[in-house]
Design a protein around this motif. Sequence first.
Motif, PDB file in Angstrom:
ATOM      1  N   ALA A  12       0.821  -1.198   0.000  1.00  0.00           N
ATOM      2  CA  ALA A  12       0.000   0.000   0.000  1.00  0.00           C
ATOM      3  C   ALA A  12       0.862   1.257   0.000  1.00  0.00           C
ATOM      4  CB  ALA A  12      -0.922  -0.009   1.217  1.00  0.00           C
ATOM      5  N   THR A  63       2.617   2.153  -3.232  1.00  0.00           N
ATOM      6  CA  THR A  63       1.730   2.805  -4.187  1.00  0.00           C
ATOM      7  C   THR A  63       1.803   4.318  -4.020  1.00  0.00           C
ATOM      8  OG1 THR A  63       0.261   0.962  -3.687  1.00  0.00           O
ATOM      9  CG2 THR A  63      -0.585   2.664  -5.128  1.00  0.00           C
ATOM     10  N   ALA A  99      -5.348   1.310 -10.170  1.00  0.00           N
ATOM     11  CA  ALA A  99      -6.038   0.885  -8.958  1.00  0.00           C
ATOM     12  C   ALA A  99      -6.385  -0.591  -9.016  1.00  0.00           C
ATOM     13  CB  ALA A  99      -7.301   1.722  -8.762  1.00  0.00           C
ATOM     14  N   VAL A 100      -6.919  -1.023 -10.161  1.00  0.00           N
ATOM     15  CA  VAL A 100      -7.298  -2.431 -10.268  1.00  0.00           C
ATOM     16  C   VAL A 100      -6.078  -3.341 -10.158  1.00  0.00           C
ATOM     17  CG1 VAL A 100      -8.186  -4.146 -11.872  1.00  0.00           C
ATOM     18  CG2 VAL A 100      -9.396  -2.013 -11.576  1.00  0.00           C
ATOM     19  N   VAL A 134      -3.169  -2.792  -8.728  1.00  0.00           N
ATOM     20  CA  VAL A 134      -2.570  -2.859  -7.395  1.00  0.00           C
ATOM     21  C   VAL A 134      -3.479  -3.596  -6.423  1.00  0.00           C
ATOM     22  CG1 VAL A 134      -3.389  -0.717  -6.351  1.00  0.00           C
ATOM     23  CG2 VAL A 134      -1.121  -1.538  -5.836  1.00  0.00           C
ATOM     24  N   ALA A 135      -4.801  -3.460  -6.612  1.00  0.00           N
ATOM     25  CA  ALA A 135      -5.711  -4.192  -5.734  1.00  0.00           C
ATOM     26  C   ALA A 135      -5.556  -5.689  -5.954  1.00  0.00           C
ATOM     27  CB  ALA A 135      -7.153  -3.761  -6.003  1.00  0.00           C
ATOM     28  N   ALA A 186      -2.319  -6.890  -4.457  1.00  0.00           N
ATOM     29  CA  ALA A 186      -2.375  -7.021  -3.000  1.00  0.00           C
ATOM     30  C   ALA A 186      -3.113  -8.288  -2.607  1.00  0.00           C
ATOM     31  CB  ALA A 186      -3.046  -5.798  -2.388  1.00  0.00           C
ATOM     32  N   ILE A 187      -4.233  -8.552  -3.280  1.00  0.00           N
ATOM     33  CA  ILE A 187      -5.016  -9.736  -2.928  1.00  0.00           C
ATOM     34  C   ILE A 187      -4.227 -11.007  -3.237  1.00  0.00           C
ATOM     35  CG2 ILE A 187      -7.103 -11.020  -3.474  1.00  0.00           C
ATOM     36  CD1 ILE A 187      -8.460  -8.353  -3.981  1.00  0.00           C
ATOM     37  N   ILE A 227     -10.621  -9.252   1.809  1.00  0.00           N
ATOM     38  CA  ILE A 227     -10.299  -8.781   0.457  1.00  0.00           C
ATOM     39  C   ILE A 227     -10.349  -7.264   0.399  1.00  0.00           C
ATOM     40  CG2 ILE A 227     -11.097  -8.748  -1.919  1.00  0.00           C
ATOM     41  CD1 ILE A 227     -11.902 -11.580  -1.663  1.00  0.00           C
ATOM     42  N   SER A 252      -7.382  -5.625   1.943  1.00  0.00           N
ATOM     43  CA  SER A 252      -6.106  -5.740   1.236  1.00  0.00           C
ATOM     44  C   SER A 252      -5.929  -4.643   0.213  1.00  0.00           C
ATOM     45  CB  SER A 252      -6.007  -7.069   0.494  1.00  0.00           C
ATOM     46  OG  SER A 252      -6.317  -8.127   1.332  1.00  0.00           O
ATOM     47  N   ILE A 253      -7.027  -4.082  -0.263  1.00  0.00           N
ATOM     48  CA  ILE A 253      -6.899  -3.084  -1.322  1.00  0.00           C
ATOM     49  C   ILE A 253      -6.208  -1.851  -0.766  1.00  0.00           C
ATOM     50  CG2 ILE A 253      -8.149  -1.681  -2.975  1.00  0.00           C
ATOM     51  CD1 ILE A 253     -10.360  -3.655  -2.917  1.00  0.00           C
ATOM     52  N   PRO A 254      -5.114  -1.426  -1.408  1.00  0.00           N
ATOM     53  CA  PRO A 254      -4.400  -0.242  -0.920  1.00  0.00           C
ATOM     54  C   PRO A 254      -5.319   0.980  -0.905  1.00  0.00           C
ATOM     55  CG  PRO A 254      -3.039  -1.422  -2.467  1.00  0.00           C
ATOM     56  CD  PRO A 254      -4.371  -2.075  -2.491  1.00  0.00           C
ATOM     57  N   SER A 255      -5.100   1.829   0.073  1.00  0.00           N
ATOM     58  CA  SER A 255      -6.018   2.937   0.312  1.00  0.00           C
ATOM     59  C   SER A 255      -6.153   3.844  -0.899  1.00  0.00           C
ATOM     60  CB  SER A 255      -5.556   3.745   1.509  1.00  0.00           C
ATOM     61  OG  SER A 255      -4.186   4.041   1.370  1.00  0.00           O
ATOM     62  N   LEU A 256      -5.028   4.178  -1.522  1.00  0.00           N
ATOM     63  CA  LEU A 256      -5.091   5.088  -2.653  1.00  0.00           C
ATOM     64  C   LEU A 256      -5.940   4.495  -3.765  1.00  0.00           C
ATOM     65  CD1 LEU A 256      -4.099   7.772  -3.578  1.00  0.00           C
ATOM     66  CD2 LEU A 256      -2.098   6.713  -4.554  1.00  0.00           C
ATOM     67  N   ALA A 257      -5.807   3.184  -3.970  1.00  0.00           N
ATOM     68  CA  ALA A 257      -6.598   2.529  -5.008  1.00  0.00           C
ATOM     69  C   ALA A 257      -8.088   2.665  -4.700  1.00  0.00           C
ATOM     70  CB  ALA A 257      -6.191   1.066  -5.119  1.00  0.00           C
ATOM     71  N   LEU A 258      -8.444   2.445  -3.450  1.00  0.00           N
ATOM     72  CA  LEU A 258      -9.852   2.552  -3.089  1.00  0.00           C
ATOM     73  C   LEU A 258     -10.349   3.983  -3.229  1.00  0.00           C
ATOM     74  CD1 LEU A 258     -11.914   0.510  -2.210  1.00  0.00           C
ATOM     75  CD2 LEU A 258     -11.471   1.113   0.157  1.00  0.00           C
ATOM     76  N   VAL A 267      -9.470   6.177  -5.339  1.00  0.00           N
ATOM     77  CA  VAL A 267      -9.715   6.582  -6.715  1.00  0.00           C
ATOM     78  C   VAL A 267     -10.770   5.738  -7.397  1.00  0.00           C
ATOM     79  CG1 VAL A 267      -7.409   7.527  -6.996  1.00  0.00           C
ATOM     80  CG2 VAL A 267      -7.880   5.217  -7.718  1.00  0.00           C
ATOM     81  N   LEU A 268     -11.029   4.535  -6.892  1.00  0.00           N
ATOM     82  CA  LEU A 268     -12.047   3.697  -7.521  1.00  0.00           C
ATOM     83  C   LEU A 268     -13.446   4.064  -7.069  1.00  0.00           C
ATOM     84  CD1 LEU A 268     -10.529   0.113  -7.533  1.00  0.00           C
ATOM     85  CD2 LEU A 268     -11.088   1.534  -9.491  1.00  0.00           C
TER      86      LEU A 268
END
Lengths: 258, 213
Positions: free
Chosen positions: A156, A159, A189-190, A192-193, A196-197, B57, B60-66, B68-69
Amino acid sequence: MYFKYLFNGANWHFDKPGSIPNLILQHLGYTGVSVLIAMAIALPLGAYIGHTNKGAFLAINIANAGRALPTFGLVTLLVTLIGLGTLPVVIALVVLSIPPILANTYAGLRAVEPGAVDAARGMGMRPTRVLLGVEVPMAMPLIMAGLRSAVLQVVATATIAAYVGGGGIGRLLIDGLSIGDYSRVVAGAVVVAVLAIVLEVLMTLLERAIVSPGVSGRFSVGGRNGAEAVGPDPSDLLGERSTHTAERLPAAHQDANT
Amino acid sequence: MFTYIQNNYQTILDALIQHIWLAIVPILISIIIALPLGYLAVRYGWLYQVFNALFGILYSIPSLALFVLLPSLLGVQILSPINIIVALTIYTLALLVRSVADALRSVDETVLQAATAVGYTRGRRFLEVELPIAVPVMLAGLRVATVSNISLVSVGAIIGTGGLGFLFTRGFQLFYAPPIIIGIILSVMLAIIFDVIIVLIQRQLTPWARVAR
């Protein structure tokens, strides 16, 4: 429309410098290097503190201190002080991954059944052998939880490191935001998500592989799911473990995300 | 550094207030949602695993990714604070639901049976027996979530709504350390203050723990 960048084949070519696979590799590079360095520092230190119980104050509170530190602030501060480049990013990532590993290693070693250690000594094992052969394997679930936490944290934060000029998948996010190309942002975003998973799943599998079945309780009578139980009496320790880890060390599975 | 504080006092204060607000609202919303969800997860055992998987799940998603999504998923502007609040609520829920479920599970079965024997109905038993006993573990999870949130809010500065993160971005853009240092210090102080507040709340809610032996 938003997925234009993600599905564009040209962006997945290995040879292009800014392409997605290259960025993934850079990202993994940051993660791998930082976590390995942090492990080299925190595992021995945590094991020592857990084994001898000296400096316990440090181990218990470092998790909380590490969580309180704003990750973004640390990264920008180091880059502002040291300059642009990989070094400040790696330093920041190492500093951020040490607390979970250290705290969980300490907690894992403290949670080891004293009876088992006693039996090992009674069998004539030397202190080193007791540490490596008995305490560490029994502490493995918590140590692995700490490692998972650290890896998640680093992925995270790496990123975000793109903001200060680093590489990695964050590059797509930051550049996309700057030039207003939202499809690039979504791609980043997709990716990196998913990364991570995938890493989480890999680490869970690694944990399954490394933690001895006797410790994880997978083969005990009426035992719970392997990843939950610690030690020989799953139902008893589950309650004890959640209070134990939750109170003294709310880090195990719940550590900071960035 | 002190001249910087003097000259930019208002900016720093605004950033701090926005930060506090962005950190607290998700926590309050999460508490309200997590209590019923945690209870359900204990009542229906299979739900526990489902929540774990789902929230695992999401966590796990990095904060910045969330960050912006979510705008495209929710239909709000990227600069809207709703963005940050929803994302942080998701992260906090991921921690709290598990924490509440674990806390409720850790309540001794014999105590529950004794309560039922004395005459408590299910609902009253939950409110007056299970919850109070489970409070320490839940508040431990809450402490983790709060401190994490305070750190996560500053990441929002990258997309424009960041509270103290604004000081970080400004310091980086000017290549000037004092704003960043001030931001870090304030952020850590906020974390400590919130942590202490929750500990005090815990001491209030569990008077039996304070009885001297």
